[in-house]
Scaffold this motif. Structure first.
Motif, PDB file in Angstrom:
ATOM      1  N   PHE A  25     -51.704 -24.996 -23.061  1.00  0.00           N
ATOM      2  CA  PHE A  25     -51.031 -25.324 -21.799  1.00  0.00           C
ATOM      3  C   PHE A  25     -49.810 -26.215 -22.028  1.00  0.00           C
ATOM      4  CE2 PHE A  25     -55.130 -24.662 -19.172  1.00  0.00           C
ATOM      5  CZ  PHE A  25     -54.750 -23.362 -18.870  1.00  0.00           C
ATOM      6  N   ARG A  26     -49.889 -27.133 -23.002  1.00  0.00           N
ATOM      7  CA  ARG A  26     -48.777 -28.055 -23.238  1.00  0.00           C
ATOM      8  C   ARG A  26     -47.521 -27.325 -23.710  1.00  0.00           C
ATOM      9  NH1 ARG A  26     -51.597 -31.917 -27.437  1.00  0.00           N
ATOM     10  NH2 ARG A  26     -52.222 -29.839 -28.124  1.00  0.00           N
ATOM     11  N   GLU A  27     -47.727 -26.251 -24.474  1.00  0.00           N
ATOM     12  CA  GLU A  27     -46.596 -25.547 -25.070  1.00  0.00           C
ATOM     13  C   GLU A  27     -46.085 -24.402 -24.207  1.00  0.00           C
ATOM     14  OE1 GLU A  27     -47.791 -24.283 -28.917  1.00  0.00           O
ATOM     15  OE2 GLU A  27     -48.355 -26.296 -29.594  1.00  0.00           O
ATOM     16  N   THR A  28     -46.781 -24.094 -23.118  1.00  0.00           N
ATOM     17  CA  THR A  28     -46.433 -22.913 -22.311  1.00  0.00           C
ATOM     18  C   THR A  28     -46.174 -23.284 -20.851  1.00  0.00           C
ATOM     19  OG1 THR A  28     -48.806 -22.486 -21.973  1.00  0.00           O
ATOM     20  CG2 THR A  28     -47.722 -21.333 -23.791  1.00  0.00           C
ATOM     21  N   GLY A  29     -45.592 -24.459 -20.634  1.00  0.00           N
ATOM     22  CA  GLY A  29     -45.311 -24.889 -19.272  1.00  0.00           C
ATOM     23  C   GLY A  29     -44.345 -23.986 -18.533  1.00  0.00           C
ATOM     24  N   HIS A  30     -43.572 -23.215 -19.274  1.00  0.00           N
ATOM     25  CA  HIS A  30     -42.622 -22.295 -18.646  1.00  0.00           C
ATOM     26  C   HIS A  30     -43.326 -21.128 -17.968  1.00  0.00           C
ATOM     27  CE1 HIS A  30     -43.537 -20.635 -22.619  1.00  0.00           C
ATOM     28  NE2 HIS A  30     -43.262 -19.442 -22.110  1.00  0.00           N
ATOM     29  N   ALA A  31     -44.617 -20.895 -18.321  1.00  0.00           N
ATOM     30  CA  ALA A  31     -45.296 -19.697 -17.853  1.00  0.00           C
ATOM     31  C   ALA A  31     -46.276 -19.952 -16.715  1.00  0.00           C
ATOM     32  CB  ALA A  31     -46.040 -19.035 -19.013  1.00  0.00           C
ATOM     33  N   ARG A  53     -34.521 -30.139 -20.151  1.00  0.00           N
ATOM     34  CA  ARG A  53     -33.929 -29.576 -21.368  1.00  0.00           C
ATOM     35  C   ARG A  53     -34.586 -30.155 -22.619  1.00  0.00           C
ATOM     36  NH1 ARG A  53     -29.477 -26.490 -20.481  1.00  0.00           N
ATOM     37  NH2 ARG A  53     -28.604 -26.565 -18.362  1.00  0.00           N
ATOM     38  N   ASP A  54     -34.954 -31.427 -22.564  1.00  0.00           N
ATOM     39  CA  ASP A  54     -35.647 -32.037 -23.701  1.00  0.00           C
ATOM     40  C   ASP A  54     -36.993 -31.349 -23.920  1.00  0.00           C
ATOM     41  OD1 ASP A  54     -36.232 -34.393 -25.624  1.00  0.00           O
ATOM     42  OD2 ASP A  54     -37.934 -34.430 -24.230  1.00  0.00           O
ATOM     43  N   LEU A  66     -37.845 -28.274 -23.062  1.00  0.00           N
ATOM     44  CA  LEU A  66     -37.639 -26.904 -23.542  1.00  0.00           C
ATOM     45  C   LEU A  66     -37.108 -26.863 -24.971  1.00  0.00           C
ATOM     46  CD1 LEU A  66     -36.205 -25.272 -20.301  1.00  0.00           C
ATOM     47  CD2 LEU A  66     -38.490 -25.002 -21.282  1.00  0.00           C
ATOM     48  N   ALA A  67     -36.449 -27.937 -25.389  1.00  0.00           N
ATOM     49  CA  ALA A  67     -36.018 -27.997 -26.784  1.00  0.00           C
ATOM     50  C   ALA A  67     -37.229 -28.103 -27.706  1.00  0.00           C
ATOM     51  CB  ALA A  67     -35.090 -29.193 -26.996  1.00  0.00           C
ATOM     52  N   ARG A  68     -38.277 -28.740 -27.218  1.00  0.00           N
ATOM     53  CA  ARG A  68     -39.504 -28.873 -28.008  1.00  0.00           C
ATOM     54  C   ARG A  68     -40.441 -27.680 -27.825  1.00  0.00           C
ATOM     55  NH1 ARG A  68     -42.280 -32.852 -25.854  1.00  0.00           N
ATOM     56  NH2 ARG A  68     -40.858 -33.315 -24.143  1.00  0.00           N
ATOM     57  N   TYR A  69     -40.455 -27.140 -26.610  1.00  0.00           N
ATOM     58  CA  TYR A  69     -41.336 -26.018 -26.297  1.00  0.00           C
ATOM     59  C   TYR A  69     -40.526 -24.913 -25.627  1.00  0.00           C
ATOM     60  CZ  TYR A  69     -44.859 -29.688 -26.918  1.00  0.00           C
ATOM     61  OH  TYR A  69     -45.628 -30.714 -27.416  1.00  0.00           O
ATOM     62  N   PRO A  70     -39.759 -24.167 -26.394  1.00  0.00           N
ATOM     63  CA  PRO A  70     -38.888 -23.140 -25.797  1.00  0.00           C
ATOM     64  C   PRO A  70     -39.687 -22.009 -25.159  1.00  0.00           C
ATOM     65  CG  PRO A  70     -38.898 -22.972 -28.186  1.00  0.00           C
ATOM     66  CD  PRO A  70     -39.612 -24.242 -27.862  1.00  0.00           C
ATOM     67  N   VAL A  71     -39.035 -21.336 -24.233  1.00  0.00           N
ATOM     68  CA  VAL A  71     -39.641 -20.201 -23.539  1.00  0.00           C
ATOM     69  C   VAL A  71     -40.000 -19.113 -24.545  1.00  0.00           C
ATOM     70  CG1 VAL A  71     -39.141 -18.288 -21.960  1.00  0.00           C
ATOM     71  CG2 VAL A  71     -38.530 -20.641 -21.326  1.00  0.00           C
ATOM     72  N   ARG A  72     -41.184 -18.545 -24.384  1.00  0.00           N
ATOM     73  CA  ARG A  72     -41.593 -17.373 -25.158  1.00  0.00           C
ATOM     74  C   ARG A  72     -42.434 -16.479 -24.257  1.00  0.00           C
ATOM     75  NH1 ARG A  72     -46.869 -18.277 -27.562  1.00  0.00           N
ATOM     76  NH2 ARG A  72     -47.586 -20.424 -27.235  1.00  0.00           N
ATOM     77  N   SER A  73     -42.359 -15.214 -24.474  1.00  0.00           N
ATOM     78  CA  SER A  73     -43.064 -14.257 -23.622  1.00  0.00           C
ATOM     79  C   SER A  73     -44.555 -14.280 -23.915  1.00  0.00           C
ATOM     80  CB  SER A  73     -42.516 -12.847 -23.845  1.00  0.00           C
ATOM     81  OG  SER A  73     -41.182 -12.763 -23.385  1.00  0.00           O
ATOM     82  N   ARG A  91     -37.839 -14.951 -19.157  1.00  0.00           N
ATOM     83  CA  ARG A  91     -37.378 -14.463 -20.458  1.00  0.00           C
ATOM     84  C   ARG A  91     -36.728 -15.496 -21.369  1.00  0.00           C
ATOM     85  NH1 ARG A  91     -40.727 -10.733 -21.424  1.00  0.00           N
ATOM     86  NH2 ARG A  91     -40.763  -9.078 -19.875  1.00  0.00           N
ATOM     87  N   ASP A  92     -36.057 -16.499 -20.787  1.00  0.00           N
ATOM     88  CA  ASP A  92     -35.369 -17.461 -21.655  1.00  0.00           C
ATOM     89  C   ASP A  92     -35.228 -18.793 -20.934  1.00  0.00           C
ATOM     90  OD1 ASP A  92     -32.864 -17.373 -20.045  1.00  0.00           O
ATOM     91  OD2 ASP A  92     -32.689 -15.354 -20.886  1.00  0.00           O
ATOM     92  N   ASN A  93     -34.781 -19.807 -21.673  1.00  0.00           N
ATOM     93  CA  ASN A  93     -34.664 -21.158 -21.120  1.00  0.00           C
ATOM     94  C   ASN A  93     -33.734 -21.208 -19.919  1.00  0.00           C
ATOM     95  OD1 ASN A  93     -36.292 -21.867 -23.244  1.00  0.00           O
ATOM     96  ND2 ASN A  93     -34.876 -23.341 -24.162  1.00  0.00           N
ATOM     97  N   ASP A  94     -32.585 -20.542 -20.018  1.00  0.00           N
ATOM     98  CA  ASP A  94     -31.615 -20.597 -18.927  1.00  0.00           C
ATOM     99  C   ASP A  94     -32.171 -19.995 -17.635  1.00  0.00           C
ATOM    100  OD1 ASP A  94     -29.747 -21.876 -20.486  1.00  0.00           O
ATOM    101  OD2 ASP A  94     -28.718 -20.028 -21.082  1.00  0.00           O
ATOM    102  N   ALA A  95     -32.893 -18.890 -17.759  1.00  0.00           N
ATOM    103  CA  ALA A  95     -33.491 -18.266 -16.578  1.00  0.00           C
ATOM    104  C   ALA A  95     -34.509 -19.201 -15.939  1.00  0.00           C
ATOM    105  CB  ALA A  95     -34.147 -16.947 -16.956  1.00  0.00           C
ATOM    106  N   LEU A  96     -35.290 -19.901 -16.772  1.00  0.00           N
ATOM    107  CA  LEU A  96     -36.267 -20.851 -16.237  1.00  0.00           C
ATOM    108  C   LEU A  96     -35.568 -22.018 -15.551  1.00  0.00           C
ATOM    109  CD1 LEU A  96     -39.192 -21.857 -15.965  1.00  0.00           C
ATOM    110  CD2 LEU A  96     -38.865 -23.056 -18.144  1.00  0.00           C
TER     111      LEU A  96
END
Length: 237
Positions: free
Chosen positions: A117-123, A140-141, A143-150, A157-162
């Motif tokens: 859960f800590r690494e997938t906050g984008h989802a 941004r900090d 996402l720099a540590r836990y970038p978006v991944r499918s 799809r990506d950091n900017d979209a999130l």
């Protein structure tokens, strides 16, 4: 333990003889135990009287924290039964997403944490709700540590979209995700402000019950409105 309890009952301390008498201990035994408790930091001695020490204070603080956690767990369990869905409580603390408590049951199981859960906050809704409460630099900090991944075909799809999606999220608006973290599950998270800490309460449902999610989210908000004042201190754990 009886000695500690007896000392705690005396605001201005008590001498060994009085403590031995009140606890029913032989005086030599009381002296031995008192010296041990002083050595371990649970008591301190000042001018022949004994007071609670720093170690006892820490023990008391830990007990109070456990009581606050128990209050949160009991409240979430009550909401789970009232709403008919598992309830999650999470915070963003020290740059990390932390799920503090989950109330589920055999009838209302929680979403399995198949990806951290800590690494997938984008989802998941919990993570996006917490990230929506941060400023742009903090997002941004993270996402720099836990970038978006499918994780599924529905994941952003990506950091900017999130970041664009988070920027469109209105303050205190529930965040919803549909099968972005786990196929077959939908989730809604309601933001909470606990001082300067970002926090959230959330529920999840099987995807085939997605049409019930808005109604259940409103019920969660209603329950939170009724109890959040009393719960505010307890959730700052």
């Amino acid at each position: 333990m009886r000695l500690l309890e007896t000392v705690a009952a005396h605001e201005y301390g008590a001498p060994a003889k009085q403590l031995a008498r009140e606890t029913g201990l032989a005086l030599p035994t009381a002296y031995h135990l008192l010296r041990t408790l002083v050595h371990e930091g649970y008591l301190r001695r000042d001018k022949g009287r004994f007071f609670l020490g720093d170690a006892a204070d820490r023990l008391s603080s830990s007990g109070a924290q456990q009581k606050r956690r128990s209050t949160v767990a009991d409240t979430l369990a009550h909401w789970r039964d009232r709403i008919g869905a598992p309830v999650y409580y999470a915070m963003y603390r020290d740059g990390e997403i932390e799920v503090m408590c989950v109330a589920d049951s055999r009838e209302t199981p929680a979403v399995a944490e198949w990806a951290d859960f800590r690494e997938t906050g984008h989802a998941h809704a919990v993570g996006k709700c917490l990230l929506s409460q941060l400023d742009d630099d903090a997002r941004r900090d993270h996402l720099a540590r836990y970038p978006v991944r499918s994780l599924t075909p529905y994941t952003v799809r990506d950091n900017d979209a999130l970041l664009r999606r988070l920027a469109r999220t209105r303050r205190m608006e529930p965040v919803v995700e549909r099968q972005e973290y786990a196929l077959g599950a939908v989730c809604a998270a309601v933001p909470i402000t606990v001082g300067t800490t970002a926090a959230t309460m959330a529920i999840s449902l099987p995807a085939h019950q997605a049409d019930q999610l808005p109604c259940m989210t409103r019920r969660l908000q209603t329950e939170m409105g009724r109890h959040m004042g009393a719960l505010a201190l307890s959730i700052s754990i």
